[in-house]
Design an enzyme around this catalytic site. Structure first.
Site, PDB file in Angstrom:
ATOM      1  N   ARG A   1       9.327  -0.908  -5.812  1.00 19.96           N
ATOM      2  CA  ARG A   1       9.259  -2.023  -4.893  1.00 19.96           C
ATOM      3  C   ARG A   1      10.483  -2.893  -5.100  1.00 19.96           C
ATOM      4  O   ARG A   1      10.494  -3.785  -5.928  1.00 19.96           O
ATOM      5  CB  ARG A   1       7.989  -2.832  -5.134  1.00 19.96           C
TER       6      ARG A   1
ATOM      7  N   MET B   1       0.846  -1.195   0.000  1.00 21.82           N
ATOM      8  CA  MET B   1       0.000   0.000   0.000  1.00 21.82           C
ATOM      9  C   MET B   1       0.877   1.240   0.000  1.00 21.82           C
ATOM     10  O   MET B   1       1.916   1.265   0.631  1.00 21.82           O
ATOM     11  CB  MET B   1      -0.893   0.022   1.234  1.00 21.82           C
TER      12      MET B   1
ATOM     13  N   LEU C   1       3.707  -6.557   3.702  1.00 21.04           N
ATOM     14  CA  LEU C   1       5.147  -6.350   3.554  1.00 21.04           C
ATOM     15  C   LEU C   1       5.525  -6.438   2.080  1.00 21.04           C
ATOM     16  O   LEU C   1       5.455  -7.507   1.475  1.00 21.04           O
ATOM     17  CB  LEU C   1       5.913  -7.396   4.375  1.00 21.04           C
ATOM     18  N   GLU C   2       5.923  -5.321   1.518  1.00 22.68           N
ATOM     19  CA  GLU C   2       6.198  -5.237   0.087  1.00 22.68           C
ATOM     20  C   GLU C   2       7.682  -5.241  -0.222  1.00 22.68           C
ATOM     21  O   GLU C   2       8.076  -5.044  -1.373  1.00 22.68           O
ATOM     22  CB  GLU C   2       5.531  -3.979  -0.485  1.00 22.68           C
ATOM     23  N   ASN C   3       8.515  -5.448   0.807  1.00 27.08           N
ATOM     24  CA  ASN C   3       9.963  -5.406   0.588  1.00 27.08           C
ATOM     25  C   ASN C   3      10.649  -6.673   1.076  1.00 27.08           C
ATOM     26  O   ASN C   3      11.756  -6.655   1.556  1.00 27.08           O
ATOM     27  CB  ASN C   3      10.557  -4.184   1.308  1.00 27.08           C
TER      28      ASN C   3
END
Length: 571
Positions: free
Chosen positions: A10, A1, A396-398
């Protein structure tokens, strides 16, 4: 988000390091050599499995510690971390016989790992392996000199590389007078067995650790169903609203203890994983704890169409894995913590679930070992107690480690109970295959998972379950990618469609609310499909999610006014 209305990068973590130096004069081997064992041969290494901490071992620069997971055998293993000019060398001097042959072996995992022997009186030896994702055996052998009565055996890593794990070290050969570890005795039966949590398909058990035990067997209604290394277990695959009787035994190489006292656990009545009072078909909305140009809302302002409100976001702390929550009172026009807590209760009284979201585009929370998994579970549970949150959202996008995030979430569920709401918001790339870490995590915690609301935006074209490429922003993109999850192991009640509430909510991927409702009809009823039509229907599909309630409000609630009633009207 995203915390802003524009697309963010990302990054994906890729480790591409390689060892440039080769040890000169060392006999390096992956497979090693084997010696001829005699009848009286023993393992002359002491505390070879690190079950007694670092007793008998010396690690350079304080680099070594024992951990409970991962362990190759028993309940402990060595974790050694290279730092600066220290290669995390852990060594032990063992008693040997002169003119004798010994087989040296150990199991290793993680970063570069070396196993060796020095002071042999003949040719010193070593074996090594590059980083390994699973346990690998290193093995070699050496012969002692005519006057050699002791040899130093060691493990070490490599400068600047990741920590390594080592377990079950063996220096097998004639007893040099020091003997080996004493033979184990059968452990006592575990005490303190109790049910620490339930869901509709699982029971979580905990008991007191037993001295000398290297593992435990779990029995359900008299039959062994599980073997674990620690003093807790989750027994899954159970029927809802059903009572089961459980017992536990302790084990080691000497045998198995008697059974513990019996406890009874009854599974919850809610169907399809976790979720507490979440309705069969639900709408999830993220509420922004910051002002980025969208409508500023108090929690009480969130539109009534939203069944699950994800508070965005928790913040990382200086403790690995731990999170906290800091209400942006100034950015939200003086909204106080007391008002926020009262609004959480009011939403719950209205039948809504309020959860804390961890991550987001810029959020960086690392759960990559047992310690950080424990920190995560404890800190999220503390927030649930302080603010009254019903559960947690994983956004969690990383990067995400499926092993330890699964461990953290199961531990959290054991604390919070069967009513905990657990949602996830992976990116499209994260759910393209069941081998991806996010997908593996979802499957690992399926028994406590409420819904996965994949983000169908900021992604570009992706593969559908039929192997064809679909462009972002179409009914086909939504249905063909949802099909991967539906056919990959998640139940329909655990699949939702995540879309931005307006063109300002994401950099790309916005679709009109009518496209969202058409995709839901295609999945649930087989109607309103595009060129892709699933081979079967999924009437139990959970619903939809949007980023965010604030952007929805800024667009006149156009998204929730259309998608909300449609989701609630699904069969």
């Amino acid at each position: 988000m995203e915390r802003s209305g524009t697309p963010g990068r990302r990054p994906r973590r890729r480790w591409a390091g390689a060892l440039a130096a080769v040890l000169t004069g060392a006999a390096l081997s992956f497979t090693g050599l084997s010696g001829s064992a005699q009848a009286a041969d023993v393992n002359v290494a002491k505390n070879a499995g690190f079950e007694s901490g670092l007793a008998n071992w010396t690690c350079s620069g304080g680099s070594g510690a024992t951990v409970g997971s991962p362990a190759h055998g028993g309940a402990a293993a060595l974790k050694a971390t290279p730092a600066g000019q220290d290669n995390a060398k852990c060594s032990q001097t063992v008693a040997v016989k002169p003119n004798s042959t010994y087989t040296l072996s150990a199991w290793v995992q993680g970063g570069y790992a070396y196993l060796g022997a020095s002071g042999t009186g003949t040719t010193d030896v070593s074996a090594w392996t590059p980083d390994s994702a699973s346990w690998k055996e290193l093995k070699t052998s050496f012969t002692t000199g005519a006057g050699t009565t002791s040899v130093t055996v060691y493990t070490h890593g490599w400068y600047g590389q990741q920590p390594y794990f080592a377990d079950d070290v063996s220096v097998f050969g004639p007893d040099g007078g020091g003997g080996g570890d004493p033979d184990p005795v059968v452990p006592a039966a575990p005490g303190g067995l109790a049910v620490s949590g339930t869901s509709s398909s699982s029971v979580t058990l905990a008991w007191n650790a037993v001295s000398g035990a290297t593992g435990y067997n779990v029995y359900r209604d008299g039959s062994k169903v599980l073997a674990v290394s620690g003093a807790s277990a989750v027994v899954s695959g159970l029927a809802a609203d059903t009572s089961y009787a459980f017992q536990v035994t302790a084990t080691n190489s000497a045998g198995e203890s008697g059974k513990s006292s019996t406890v009874t656990g009854r599974t919850a009545t809610s169907g399809g994983g976790g979720g507490g009072t979440v309705p069969k078909h639900a709408v999830t909305g993220y509420w922004q704890n910051f002002n980025n140009g969208a409508t500023v809302q108090k929690l009480s302002d969130v539109q009534g169409a939203y069944d699950i409100i994800a508070v965005a976001f928790a913040d990382a702390t200086g403790t690995p894995g731990a999170v906290t929550f800091n209400l942006d009172s100034a950015g939200l026009g003086g909204y106080t913590v007391a008002q926020f807590k009262a609004d959480v209760k009011a939403k719950q009284a209205a039948g809504k679930s309020v959860i804390i979201s961890v991550g987001g585009e810029k959020g960086s929370v690392s759960v990559n070992d047992s310690a950080s998994a424990t920190n995560f579970a404890n800190s999220v549970y503390a927030l649930m107690q302080e603010y009254g949150f019903d559960g947690v959202d994983i956004d969690l996008e990383n990067g995400l480690n499926s092993t330890y995030m699964s461990q953290a979430l199961k531990s959290l569920a054991a604390k919070a109970g069967s009513g905990m709401v657990l949602t996830m918001a992976p990116q499209t790339i994260d759910m393209q295959s069941t081998s991806n870490e996010y997908f593996k995590t979802a499957l690992n915690v399926k028994d406590i998972l409420t819904v996965v609301n994949m983000q169908y935006y900021n992604s570009g074209s992706m593969l559908g379950c039929d192997g064809k490429v679909y462009s972002q922003g179409s009914v086909d993109f939504l249905t063909a990618l949802a099909c991967i999850q539906l056919e990959g192991g998640l139940s329909p009640s655990q699949v939702g469609l995540g879309l931005p509430a307006s063109t300002r909510g994401a950099g790309s991927g916005y679709v009109a609310p009518s496209v969202v409702t058409a995709a839901l009809d295609c999945l649930a009823k087989g109607t309103s499909c595009g060129s892709f039509k699933p081979a079967r229907t999924y009437p139990g599909v959970r619903g939809a999610m949007t980023w965010s309630t604030n952007w929805d409000a800024a667009a006149g609630n156009a998204w929730s006014n259309v998608v909300g009633p449609h989701v609630h009207g699904l069969p």
